[in-house]
Motif scaffolding. Structure first.
Motif, PDB file in Angstrom:
ATOM      1  N   UNK A 176       0.819  -1.220   0.000  1.00  0.00           N
ATOM      2  CA  UNK A 176       0.000   0.000   0.000  1.00  0.00           C
ATOM      3  C   UNK A 176       0.854   1.271   0.000  1.00  0.00           C
ATOM      4  N   UNK A 177       1.974   1.253   0.732  1.00  0.00           N
ATOM      5  CA  UNK A 177       2.789   2.469   0.842  1.00  0.00           C
ATOM      6  C   UNK A 177       3.294   2.873  -0.536  1.00  0.00           C
ATOM      7  N   UNK A 178       3.930   1.910  -1.222  1.00  0.00           N
ATOM      8  CA  UNK A 178       4.479   2.212  -2.555  1.00  0.00           C
ATOM      9  C   UNK A 178       3.362   2.587  -3.531  1.00  0.00           C
ATOM     10  N   UNK A 179       2.239   1.870  -3.475  1.00  0.00           N
ATOM     11  CA  UNK A 179       1.161   2.120  -4.439  1.00  0.00           C
ATOM     12  C   UNK A 179       0.534   3.506  -4.229  1.00  0.00           C
ATOM     13  N   UNK A 180       0.395   3.892  -2.952  1.00  0.00           N
ATOM     14  CA  UNK A 180      -0.161   5.234  -2.677  1.00  0.00           C
ATOM     15  C   UNK A 180       0.815   6.307  -3.144  1.00  0.00           C
ATOM     16  N   UNK A 181       2.119   6.058  -2.939  1.00  0.00           N
ATOM     17  CA  UNK A 181       3.123   7.048  -3.379  1.00  0.00           C
ATOM     18  C   UNK A 181       3.135   7.143  -4.907  1.00  0.00           C
ATOM     19  N   UNK A 182       2.977   5.997  -5.586  1.00  0.00           N
ATOM     20  CA  UNK A 182       2.884   6.034  -7.061  1.00  0.00           C
ATOM     21  C   UNK A 182       1.729   6.928  -7.482  1.00  0.00           C
ATOM     22  N   UNK A 183       0.573   6.751  -6.831  1.00  0.00           N
ATOM     23  CA  UNK A 183      -0.609   7.562  -7.174  1.00  0.00           C
ATOM     24  C   UNK A 183      -0.347   9.031  -6.908  1.00  0.00           C
ATOM     25  N   UNK A 184       0.327   9.311  -5.777  1.00  0.00           N
ATOM     26  CA  UNK A 184       0.609  10.703  -5.419  1.00  0.00           C
ATOM     27  C   UNK A 184       1.459  11.376  -6.494  1.00  0.00           C
ATOM     28  N   UNK A 186       2.017  10.400  -9.584  1.00  0.00           N
ATOM     29  CA  UNK A 186       1.332  10.453 -10.892  1.00  0.00           C
ATOM     30  C   UNK A 186       0.443  11.689 -10.920  1.00  0.00           C
ATOM     31  N   UNK A 187      -0.204  11.961  -9.809  1.00  0.00           N
ATOM     32  CA  UNK A 187      -1.081  13.131  -9.722  1.00  0.00           C
ATOM     33  C   UNK A 187      -0.263  14.421  -9.847  1.00  0.00           C
ATOM     34  N   UNK A 188       0.847  14.474  -9.094  1.00  0.00           N
ATOM     35  CA  UNK A 188       1.672  15.689  -9.118  1.00  0.00           C
ATOM     36  C   UNK A 188       2.158  15.978 -10.539  1.00  0.00           C
ATOM     37  N   UNK A 189       2.575  14.895 -11.250  1.00  0.00           N
ATOM     38  CA  UNK A 189       3.120  15.096 -12.596  1.00  0.00           C
ATOM     39  C   UNK A 189       2.064  15.541 -13.603  1.00  0.00           C
ATOM     40  N   UNK A 190       0.809  15.138 -13.357  1.00  0.00           N
ATOM     41  CA  UNK A 190      -0.209  15.454 -14.368  1.00  0.00           C
ATOM     42  C   UNK A 190      -1.031  16.690 -13.995  1.00  0.00           C
ATOM     43  N   UNK A 194       0.444  23.775  -7.734  1.00  0.00           N
ATOM     44  CA  UNK A 194       1.803  23.755  -7.161  1.00  0.00           C
ATOM     45  C   UNK A 194       1.784  22.891  -5.908  1.00  0.00           C
ATOM     46  N   UNK A 195       2.583  21.854  -5.898  1.00  0.00           N
ATOM     47  CA  UNK A 195       2.558  20.909  -4.777  1.00  0.00           C
ATOM     48  C   UNK A 195       3.748  21.108  -3.847  1.00  0.00           C
ATOM     49  N   UNK A 196       3.516  20.922  -2.567  1.00  0.00           N
ATOM     50  CA  UNK A 196       4.662  20.693  -1.680  1.00  0.00           C
ATOM     51  C   UNK A 196       4.331  19.484  -0.807  1.00  0.00           C
ATOM     52  N   UNK A 197       5.330  18.645  -0.633  1.00  0.00           N
ATOM     53  CA  UNK A 197       5.129  17.364   0.064  1.00  0.00           C
ATOM     54  C   UNK A 197       6.159  17.266   1.178  1.00  0.00           C
ATOM     55  N   UNK A 198       5.724  16.795   2.334  1.00  0.00           N
ATOM     56  CA  UNK A 198       6.694  16.491   3.397  1.00  0.00           C
ATOM     57  C   UNK A 198       6.298  15.172   4.046  1.00  0.00           C
ATOM     58  N   UNK A 199       7.232  14.609   4.779  1.00  0.00           N
ATOM     59  CA  UNK A 199       6.971  13.278   5.333  1.00  0.00           C
ATOM     60  C   UNK A 199       7.509  13.190   6.751  1.00  0.00           C
ATOM     61  N   UNK A 200       6.839  12.414   7.584  1.00  0.00           N
ATOM     62  CA  UNK A 200       7.479  11.987   8.828  1.00  0.00           C
ATOM     63  C   UNK A 200       7.169  10.523   9.079  1.00  0.00           C
ATOM     64  N   UNK A 201       8.047   9.884   9.803  1.00  0.00           N
ATOM     65  CA  UNK A 201       7.953   8.426   9.968  1.00  0.00           C
ATOM     66  C   UNK A 201       8.322   8.103  11.416  1.00  0.00           C
ATOM     67  N   UNK A 202       7.344   7.548  12.140  1.00  0.00           N
ATOM     68  CA  UNK A 202       7.537   7.301  13.578  1.00  0.00           C
ATOM     69  C   UNK A 202       7.330   5.842  13.918  1.00  0.00           C
ATOM     70  N   UNK A 203       7.859   5.427  15.040  1.00  0.00           N
ATOM     71  CA  UNK A 203       7.420   4.140  15.585  1.00  0.00           C
ATOM     72  C   UNK A 203       7.124   4.307  17.068  1.00  0.00           C
TER      73      UNK A 203
END
Ligand SMILES: Nc1ncnc2c1ncn2[C@@H]1O[C@H](COP(=O)(O)OP(=O)(O)OP(=O)(O)O)[C@@H](O)[C@H]1O
Length: 628
Positions: A176-184, A186-190, A194-203
């Protein structure tokens, strides 16, 4: 065949055995919240209508209202979507579970208990992550990308049942992670926005929050309330993302930091809950709209029984404790949704429930991916697996009953200001080009006198325009801050305040009111501060302009003089636009409404205290006065 009613929480939920308190505070659900998809509890209608995603309508569905040109929009109201996915590796020929993927049911063939969900996938090795994502996850991701809904997907299930496999997948079957990022991307490219993206990753490991993207020792981070996203983690790294590769690389780095171990049941068992959050902001300059939304992808640690290693035993205790807290929260939310009552929801019982609080309390569309074992396997008795599968299905059935009311995170940007900023930018660009051309031509022809005056003039004008642009940008930021303040008000009222008030006594109530007053004072103070700051900026600009050197018009050639005149007129026009204080006034009006709400609540509270009502009085006024 017996269909287990998904409303029968009673015996399996000890904390709900004493319902009178919640019964007393029955709240009428307002009309906009009455939509619920066909309930599987009705006889002959156990499965949800044939949508790939169950609870989420497609983008053009009547259930979610079209976006309107206002800051606040009607929320989307519907159930949490739940899907069941068996691990094909654990299926045995004598498995007591039977799956009907057309009717979307899973049935125990020994006692004929049957459950129905939005999607029940076959225990088939051919049923890939891509297939599951397309059927159940992609619609949610679309609503996140296109409409600005926050979206949360979390995988829940017994250890070794396939949570990490579903979220992460492998090279041949990305999760799901990779597939959602692919969709994201693909959307940005098409897309023209103006997009800005940031990420955080916790456990969350042993009830400590750890930043998986940190290079240092960022352990045991604290949670605090966040204006835009509800609860958030203080000091977490949120790098900006410029490409898909960069994002995937960061996630891979985080994955290597995550705690995994060999356990009795899984040779690479996740010993922590992981939460990956991708934040996207998309600015549509043409329609003056900004969309801000967060996609959270969570891979929870698996519930498990006693294990042989002491270290694993300690981890297991923390895992089970937090999963129990999640289960209790789900039970209470489910009960509140099915009986339309409000009770205190114990989000604060674990770090996991606190971090999932915004999603579960209505800031996000939610999809729960429940993974199960269908047969026996090495190291575990068949009975054990059956009971764990039962636990997961019961959890899933309750989660399915929860109704959330979710707002889009889409807002209109102040159109006049945006246009003004654009005009100023364009004018500056044109002037810069003219200066470059003039410089070039003066070098070329050797003429210096007239053109140097011209150059000075142009530079001066650019200075003025830049100062004006700075003021406009300040004002835009000011509006953004006001919008944030509005969001704080909503989040505070919607989430913690209601829960805290419902679960507190008179003394605590006074404290909450005092906090609320303090919050309101701060709001006013911030507003005053912003106004002062803007007027200071405007004054500075005026001073700067009045101290400019006079220009020797006579030295300027005629054609330039006319052009300068035009530009002076344009600047005057732009200054007029700056005077428009409409939005500031609107914001102040909203704040004063908030003030009045606080005052009236205070008065109600005093009246209620004066009337000497008991703590759990059915007419207790504060319960309702905070429900928006
Ligand atoms: N749908 C599936 N298809 C093929 N293999 C699967 C599937 N689901 C799980 N597996 C395999 O089962 C094993 C356990 O899966 P996984 O590690 O994802 O479980 P988990 O639920 O994340 O466990 P834990 O809670 O212990 O981390 C892995 O070897 C994985 O490749």
């Amino acid at each position: 065949m017996r269909t287990r009613s998904t409303t029968s929480h009673g015996s399996s939920t000890p904390s709900l055995a004493n319902p009178p308190r919640s019964e007393m505070r029955r709240l009428e659900r307002p009309p906009s919240r009455t939509f619920r998809p066909a309930s599987p509890r009705h006889p002959g209608n156990r499965s949800r209508p044939g949508s790939s995603l169950g609870s989420f309508p497609s983008s053009d569905s009547a259930n979610s209202r079209p976006s309107t040109p206002s800051f606040r929009q009607e929320p989307y109201t519907g159930n949490i979507a739940v899907l069941i996915r068996p691990n094909p590796q654990s299926v045995l020929p004598n498995s007591p579970w039977s799956i009907d993927s057309i009717g979307q049911t899973i049935t125990n063939t020994t006692d004929f208990t049957s459950y129905s969900f939005d999607n029940v996938f076959p225990a088939d090795a051919e049923c890939s992550n891509r297939f599951v994502y397309d059927r159940a996850g992609s619609e949610l991701v679309k609503k996140f990308l296109n409409e600005g809904y926050n979206a949360t997907i979390f995988a829940y299930g017994m250890t070794g049942s396939g949570k990490t496999f579903s979220m992460k997948g492998n090279n041949s079957d990305p999760g799901f992670v990779q597939l959602a990022i692919d969709d994201l991307f693909a959307k940005i490219e098409s897309d023209s926005r103006e997009y800005s993206v940031s990420v955080n990753y916790l456990e969350i490991y042993n009830e400590k929050i750890i930043d998986l993207l940190s290079t240092g020792s960022a352990t045991d981070l604290k949670i605090r309330e966040d204006l835009a996203y509800g609860n958030c983690v203080v000091g977490v790294n949120s790098p900006s993302i410029t490409s898909k590769d960069q994002l995937l690389q960061l996630i891979r780095k985080g994955d290597t930091n995550r705690k995994t171990s060999v356990t009795d049941y899984n040779h690479r068992s996740s010993r922590s809950h992981s939460i990956l959050q991708i934040r996207v902001s998309a600015v549509d300059r043409i329609r003056c709209r900004e969309l801000n939304a967060t996609l959270s992808l969570c891979d929870l640690a698996g519930s498990e029984r006693a294990t042989s290693s002491l270290e694993r035993l300690k981890e297991g205790a923390y895992i089970n404790k937090s999963l129990l807290a999640l289960s209790t929260v789900i039970n209470k939310l489910s009960l509140a949704s099915t009986t339309l009552t409000a009770d205190h929801i114990p989000y604060r019982d674990s770090k996991l429930t606190r971090l999932l609080q915004p999603a579960l309390s209505g800031s996000s569309l939610v999809l729960i991916l429940c993974t199960v074992h269908l047969g026996s396997g090495s190291g575990l008795t068949n009975q054990h697996r059956i009971s764990e599968t039962y636990n997961t299905l019961r959890f899933a059935a309750r989660a399915k009953d929860i109704v959330v009311s979710v707002n889009k995170n889409q807002m209109n940007i102040d159109e006049d200001l945006l246009r003004l900023v654009e005009t100023l930018r364009r004018t500056i660009e044109t002037q810069k080009n003219e200066i470059t051309m003039l410089k070039q031509s003066s070098t070329f022809s050797g003429e210096t006198n007239g053109n140097s005056v011209e150059l000075q003039q142009k530079e001066m004008q650019i200075g003025q325009l830049q100062a004006e642009l700075a003021v406009c940008n300040e004002r835009l930021e000011h509006f953004a801050r006001l919008t944030d303040l509005q969001k704080t008000e909503t989040i505070m009222l919607k989430n913690d305040t209601v829960n805290d008030i419902l679960g507190s006594g008179a003394e605590e109530l006074q404290m909450i009111m005092a906090n609320f007053e303090e919050f309101h004072r701060r709001l006013n103070y911030e507003l005053e501060e912003s106004k002062l700051y803007i007027s200071q900026l405007e004054m500075q600009l005026r001073n700067a302009l009045s101290h400019q050197q006079p220009v020797h018009r006579s030295a300027v050639p005629k054609e330039y003089e006319t052009r300068i005149k035009d530009q002076e007129e344009e600047i005057w026009h732009l200054k007029e636009l700056l005077k428009d204080k409409d939005h500031v006034i609107k914001s102040l009006t909203k704040t004063s409404k908030l003030r009045r709400l606080a005052d009236s609540t205070n008065t109600d509270h005093r009246k209620w205290q004066a009337s000497g009502n008991e703590k759990d009085s059915p007419q207790r006024p504060l319960g309702n006065s905070f429900v928006i």
